[in-house]
Design a protein around this motif. Structure first.
Motif, PDB file in Angstrom:
ATOM      1  N   HIS A   8       0.814  -1.202   0.000  1.00 32.48           N
ATOM      2  CA  HIS A   8       0.000   0.000   0.000  1.00 32.48           C
ATOM      3  C   HIS A   8       0.852   1.258   0.000  1.00 32.48           C
ATOM      4  N   ARG A   9       0.231   2.341  -0.511  1.00 33.01           N
ATOM      5  CA  ARG A   9       0.886   3.649  -0.488  1.00 33.01           C
ATOM      6  C   ARG A   9      -0.138   4.688  -0.070  1.00 33.01           C
ATOM      7  N   LEU A  10       0.124   5.353   1.049  1.00 34.38           N
ATOM      8  CA  LEU A  10      -0.756   6.416   1.510  1.00 34.38           C
ATOM      9  C   LEU A  10      -0.630   7.611   0.572  1.00 34.38           C
ATOM     10  N   LEU A  11      -1.767   8.121   0.109  1.00 40.43           N
ATOM     11  CA  LEU A  11      -1.766   9.194  -0.881  1.00 40.43           C
ATOM     12  C   LEU A  11      -1.641  10.560  -0.206  1.00 40.43           C
ATOM     13  N   PRO A  12      -0.835  11.434  -0.768  1.00 41.73           N
ATOM     14  CA  PRO A  12      -0.753  12.793  -0.216  1.00 41.73           C
ATOM     15  C   PRO A  12      -1.991  13.581  -0.599  1.00 41.73           C
ATOM     16  N   VAL A 102      -5.555   4.613   0.405  1.00 40.85           N
ATOM     17  CA  VAL A 102      -4.233   4.182  -0.047  1.00 40.85           C
ATOM     18  C   VAL A 102      -4.363   3.609  -1.455  1.00 40.85           C
ATOM     19  N   MET A 103      -3.240   3.491  -2.142  1.00 42.82           N
ATOM     20  CA  MET A 103      -3.200   2.724  -3.390  1.00 42.82           C
ATOM     21  C   MET A 103      -2.751   1.318  -3.044  1.00 42.82           C
ATOM     22  N   ASP A 104      -3.430   0.311  -3.618  1.00 48.95           N
ATOM     23  CA  ASP A 104      -3.113  -1.070  -3.278  1.00 48.95           C
ATOM     24  C   ASP A 104      -2.025  -1.628  -4.191  1.00 48.95           C
ATOM     25  N   ALA A 105      -1.787  -2.933  -4.106  1.00 49.89           N
ATOM     26  CA  ALA A 105      -0.715  -3.577  -4.868  1.00 49.89           C
ATOM     27  C   ALA A 105      -0.933  -3.470  -6.380  1.00 49.89           C
ATOM     28  N   HIS A 106      -2.167  -3.245  -6.796  1.00 45.66           N
ATOM     29  CA  HIS A 106      -2.499  -3.125  -8.221  1.00 45.66           C
ATOM     30  C   HIS A 106      -2.673  -1.670  -8.634  1.00 45.66           C
ATOM     31  N   ASN A 107      -2.211  -0.759  -7.787  1.00 41.10           N
ATOM     32  CA  ASN A 107      -2.287   0.674  -8.042  1.00 41.10           C
ATOM     33  C   ASN A 107      -3.733   1.147  -8.185  1.00 41.10           C
ATOM     34  N   GLN A 108      -4.602   0.535  -7.390  1.00 38.20           N
ATOM     35  CA  GLN A 108      -6.007   0.923  -7.342  1.00 38.20           C
ATOM     36  C   GLN A 108      -6.319   1.458  -5.944  1.00 38.20           C
ATOM     37  N   PRO A 109      -7.252   2.417  -5.835  1.00 37.47           N
ATOM     38  CA  PRO A 109      -7.550   2.979  -4.514  1.00 37.47           C
ATOM     39  C   PRO A 109      -8.260   1.989  -3.601  1.00 37.47           C
ATOM     40  N   SER A 182       2.588  -0.300  21.448  1.00 30.92           N
ATOM     41  CA  SER A 182       3.798   0.486  21.700  1.00 30.92           C
ATOM     42  C   SER A 182       4.132   1.328  20.464  1.00 30.92           C
ATOM     43  N   ARG A 183       5.144   2.168  20.592  1.00 29.40           N
ATOM     44  CA  ARG A 183       5.606   2.932  19.424  1.00 29.40           C
ATOM     45  C   ARG A 183       5.994   1.992  18.284  1.00 29.40           C
ATOM     46  N   ALA A 184       6.717   0.916  18.606  1.00 30.76           N
ATOM     47  CA  ALA A 184       7.120  -0.044  17.580  1.00 30.76           C
ATOM     48  C   ALA A 184       5.908  -0.709  16.948  1.00 30.76           C
ATOM     49  N   ASP A 185       4.907  -1.026  17.762  1.00 28.76           N
ATOM     50  CA  ASP A 185       3.682  -1.629  17.234  1.00 28.76           C
ATOM     51  C   ASP A 185       2.990  -0.687  16.262  1.00 28.76           C
ATOM     52  N   ILE A 186       2.922   0.583  16.636  1.00 32.65           N
ATOM     53  CA  ILE A 186       2.241   1.556  15.781  1.00 32.65           C
ATOM     54  C   ILE A 186       3.008   1.759  14.478  1.00 32.65           C
ATOM     55  N   GLU A 187       4.323   1.812  14.553  1.00 33.39           N
ATOM     56  CA  GLU A 187       5.111   1.952  13.327  1.00 33.39           C
ATOM     57  C   GLU A 187       4.916   0.740  12.423  1.00 33.39           C
ATOM     58  N   ALA A 188       4.829  -0.457  13.013  1.00 31.83           N
ATOM     59  CA  ALA A 188       4.591  -1.660  12.216  1.00 31.83           C
ATOM     60  C   ALA A 188       3.215  -1.615  11.568  1.00 31.83           C
ATOM     61  N   LEU A 189       2.232  -1.138  12.306  1.00 27.63           N
ATOM     62  CA  LEU A 189       0.884  -1.023  11.752  1.00 27.63           C
ATOM     63  C   LEU A 189       0.846  -0.017  10.614  1.00 27.63           C
ATOM     64  N   LEU A 190       1.522   1.114  10.791  1.00 27.66           N
ATOM     65  CA  LEU A 190       1.571   2.114   9.730  1.00 27.66           C
ATOM     66  C   LEU A 190       2.252   1.571   8.483  1.00 27.66           C
ATOM     67  N   ALA A 191       3.261   0.741   8.680  1.00 26.69           N
ATOM     68  CA  ALA A 191       3.942   0.112   7.544  1.00 26.69           C
ATOM     69  C   ALA A 191       2.998  -0.842   6.823  1.00 26.69           C
ATOM     70  N   ASP A 192       2.286  -1.659   7.594  1.00 33.21           N
ATOM     71  CA  ASP A 192       1.386  -2.642   6.988  1.00 33.21           C
ATOM     72  C   ASP A 192       0.212  -1.984   6.278  1.00 33.21           C
ATOM     73  N   ASP A 193      -0.429  -1.045   6.954  1.00 38.90           N
ATOM     74  CA  ASP A 193      -1.647  -0.453   6.416  1.00 38.90           C
ATOM     75  C   ASP A 193      -1.387   0.604   5.353  1.00 38.90           C
TER      76      ASP A 193
END
Length: 356
Positions: A8-12, A102-109, A182-193
């Motif tokens: 995923h990619r969070l859109l600006p 976000v944009m998904d793996a297929h570049n779709q919203p 935790s902070r690490a948990d939140i960073e991991a979630l932000l990475a995943d989502d």
């Protein structure tokens, strides 16, 4: 539906948009004592935005839908630029109960429907928390919606669109949101989502009268991948001065991926605004601007600093029109322009709703 890391990619906010989402106030809600005034501000936002893109309005009932349709027709808003739908809601803050795209793996919203709890349980939010799915069931969205149990508000995060996220410790690490993470948990979630691989944490900065626990959109905003606009307090006698000065130093220390410092654009500090009834300070901020297709809507407060804020943001967005929106009424409920809105990126509104 399973979310997969690094897909995923969070859109600006400056990503091309189908429309803008607003949630109209209830007559019996917190805005009741000043309903006509907040409606006038929302009408300004609709009329300005409809020149550039569609506006989706969730109204509290069919009577309000009919009334608003007549109001905007009389104001010359083209019918194809306006989508009105009746839906049960608690309040007006679409930035925080609206979907995060976000944009998904297929570049779709793909819309992520995070849990909204009224900023850590401060205010009723059950209806607002269901609104994104309500709109999905009504056929408004053209893309999938994924429900997320994690608490996250749109005003709490800023992205450059390239994997960097800017946020505050006071909000994302607050135990009133996700107390087991935790902070690490939140960073991991932000990475995943969201596909985020860099988080820039601000440890300082707040506004008196803010109910959000220091949402980033009240303090500092990406204008492009290399530029951040931020609020700066130049008055040492103001109680905000120490925290905002410390925040400024943090921003100066941040680096882009290439190791270069960010281009920082300081936004002026308006005179203190106080509630006329009980005298508490209100969170007036020029950082709560809104980027739409071809324009930037800028909150103003009838303050001498308004023009300086418009000039500063013109430097940040040289290819956009700058549109002032008077927000004196909005801060009475402790938010501002950006807080009232959520951008809807290209591909998120159903095709029948985006055709002119």
């Amino acid at each position: 539906m399973t979310l997969t890391n690094k897909t995923h990619r969070l859109l600006p906010e400056w990503h091309p948009q189908d429309g803008l989402q607003l949630t109209w106030p209830r007559a019996d809600g917190d805005w009741a004592p000043m309903l006509s005034r907040i409606e006038a501000t929302l009408e300004q936002i609709v009329i300005a935005t409809a020149r550039y893109q569609r506006v989706l309005i969730s109204a509290p009932d069919e009577a309000t839908v009919i009334r608003l349709a007549a109001t905007f027709e009389a104001a010359g808003v083209p019918k194809h630029q306006l989508l009105l739908i009746a839906a049960p809601t608690d309040d007006t803050w679409a930035r925080d109960h609206g979907p995060i795209t976000v944009m998904d793996a297929h570049n779709q919203p793909l819309m992520l429907d995070y849990t909204f709890t009224g900023w850590g349980g401060k205010f009723p939010a059950a209806y607002d928390n269901q609104l994104t799915q309500w709109l999905a069931d009504a056929g408004v969205w053209a893309c999938p919606v994924v429900k997320r149990e994690t608490v996250l508000e749109g005003g709490a995060i800023e992205t450059d669109g390239e994997g960097t996220l800017l946020t505050t410790e006071a909000c994302l690490l607050n135990p009133n949101r996700n107390p087991t993470l935790s902070r690490a948990d939140i960073e991991a979630l932000l990475a995943d989502d969201l596909g985020v691989d860099r988080v820039l944490w601000l440890a300082h900065g707040h506004l008196e009268g803010d109910d959000t626990d220091s949402h980033i959109d009240t303090l500092a905003r990406f204008c492009n991948p290399s530029t951040i606009a931020y609020v700066r307090c130049d008055d040492p006698s103001d109680p905000h001065y120490p925290a905002l000065k410390a925040m400024e130093q943090e921003l100066k220390a941040f680096r882009q991926r290439n190791g270069e410092p960010y281009r920082l654009i300081a936004l002026p500090w308006p005179h203190a605004c106080f509630d006329p009834e009980d005298g508490h300070r209100l969170p007036a901020t020029y950082a709560n601007f809104l980027v739409i297709n071809g324009a930037v809507l800028v909150p103003t407060y009838g303050d001498p600093a308004d023009m300086a804020a418009l000039k500063a943001l013109a430097e940040a967005f040289p290819e956009h029109a700058l549109i002032p929106i008077e927000c004196v009424s909005v801060i009475r409920q402790h938010g501002s322009l950006h807080c009232l809105t959520m951008q809807l990126p290209k591909g998120t509104l159903a095709p029948a709703l985006t055709e002119s």
